[in-house]
Design an enzyme around this catalytic site. Structure first.
Site, PDB file in Angstrom:
ATOM      1  N   HIS A 196      -3.560  -5.046   1.015  1.00  0.00           N
ATOM      2  CA  HIS A 196      -2.971  -5.401   2.316  1.00  0.00           C
ATOM      3  C   HIS A 196      -3.067  -6.897   2.590  1.00  0.00           C
ATOM      4  CE1 HIS A 196      -2.194  -1.425   4.124  1.00  0.00           C
ATOM      5  NE2 HIS A 196      -3.198  -1.023   3.380  1.00  0.00           N
ATOM      6  N   CYS A 243       0.835  -1.203   0.000  1.00  0.00           N
ATOM      7  CA  CYS A 243       0.000   0.000   0.000  1.00  0.00           C
ATOM      8  C   CYS A 243       0.874   1.259   0.000  1.00  0.00           C
ATOM      9  CB  CYS A 243      -0.990  -0.034   1.155  1.00  0.00           C
ATOM     10  SG  CYS A 243      -2.366   1.131   0.932  1.00  0.00           S
ATOM     11  N   GLU A 292      -1.272  -8.461   4.694  1.00  0.00           N
ATOM     12  CA  GLU A 292      -0.740  -8.715   6.035  1.00  0.00           C
ATOM     13  C   GLU A 292      -1.753  -8.507   7.157  1.00  0.00           C
ATOM     14  OE1 GLU A 292      -0.678  -4.277   6.161  1.00  0.00           O
ATOM     15  OE2 GLU A 292      -0.852  -5.870   4.679  1.00  0.00           O
TER      16      GLU A 292
END
Length: 237
Positions: free
Chosen positions: A182, A93, A184
């Protein structure tokens, strides 16, 4: 650092954007996490000796706001050092936007923010890429941004687009990956974002956003797979 236990340097820009699942994946893959919390004033290394991988995490700030975030130029310089030394790099990002800026790409701003679990489309190159192919044939990813990469750096390949054609993933010189989404995140991280972000869609609640991630078992497994694929590259698999 021995080749059996490689080390990845991870740059954190704010407390609410931690490594989260990335930290779990690195532990599973036998890669040592070396976390630098740049927003707390922890020094960013100027070189990458004894480091086999680099990851730049996300954050709510603008990627070019050096005045408010004085460590940003050092991060961009580190990205260029990683490129020059052949160190695998992953930008997530905000990190993808910084990667683009560091390597002579360009960022911009969407008219309307992308928030939530949304589809992306792998390109032909993406279908062959070790990271993007891990997302499976119908990728669903967690988006939370309004700024975006509008022009990839030279010597880049487009790996995934949004349904509107926006750049969602790319790789530069075969060594530096940028993903606008994202992989994660955990439900808890998303709940914190939703509680404070001005990008939250009208009518949505933090609880709904967290529940959507919790219930997305298939997509979350694919995000884990993307991160594991990057860890494998860092390991030299």
């Amino acid at each position: 650092m021995s080749l059996d236990q490689p080390e990845m340097l991870v740059i954190e820009h704010e407390t609410d954007c931690p490594p989260a699942v990335l930290a779990d994946v690195l532990a599973e893959q036998g890669v040592t996490l070396r976390l630098v919390r740049a927003h707390r004033g922890e020094p960013i290394p100027e070189d990458l000796r004894h480091v086999e991988g680099l990851a730049i995490l996300g954050g709510g700030m603008d990627a070019d706001d050096d005045a408010s975030h004085p460590w940003f130029p050092t991060v961009r310089a580190l990205i260029r050092t990683a490129r020059d030394r052949g160190v695998p790099t992953l930008g997530i990002c905000l990190g993808a936007q910084q990667l683009a800026l560091a390597l002579e790409g360009r960022m911009g701003r969407r008219a309307v923010a992308e928030v939530g679990i949304l589809p992306v489309r792998a390109t032909d190159d993406g279908a062959q890429d070790p990271l993007i192919s891990a997302l499976g044939p119908d990728p669903q990813v967690l988006q939370w941004h309004q700024d975006q990469v509008e022009e990839m750096p030279p010597s880049s390949r487009l790996l995934a687009t949004g349904t509107d054609g926006s750049i969602q993933a790319f790789v530069t010189e075969g060594i530096a990956w940028g993903v606008q989404f994202h992989p994660e995140v955990t439900p808890e991280v998303v709940a914190r974002w939703a509680a404070t972000s001005d990008l939250l869609p009208v009518g949505s609640t933090p609880e709904q956003q967290a529940a959507a991630v919790e219930e997305a078992e298939g997509p979350r497994a694919s995000w884990h797979g993307l991160l594991a694929a990057f860890a494998g590259i860092v390991r030299g698999d």
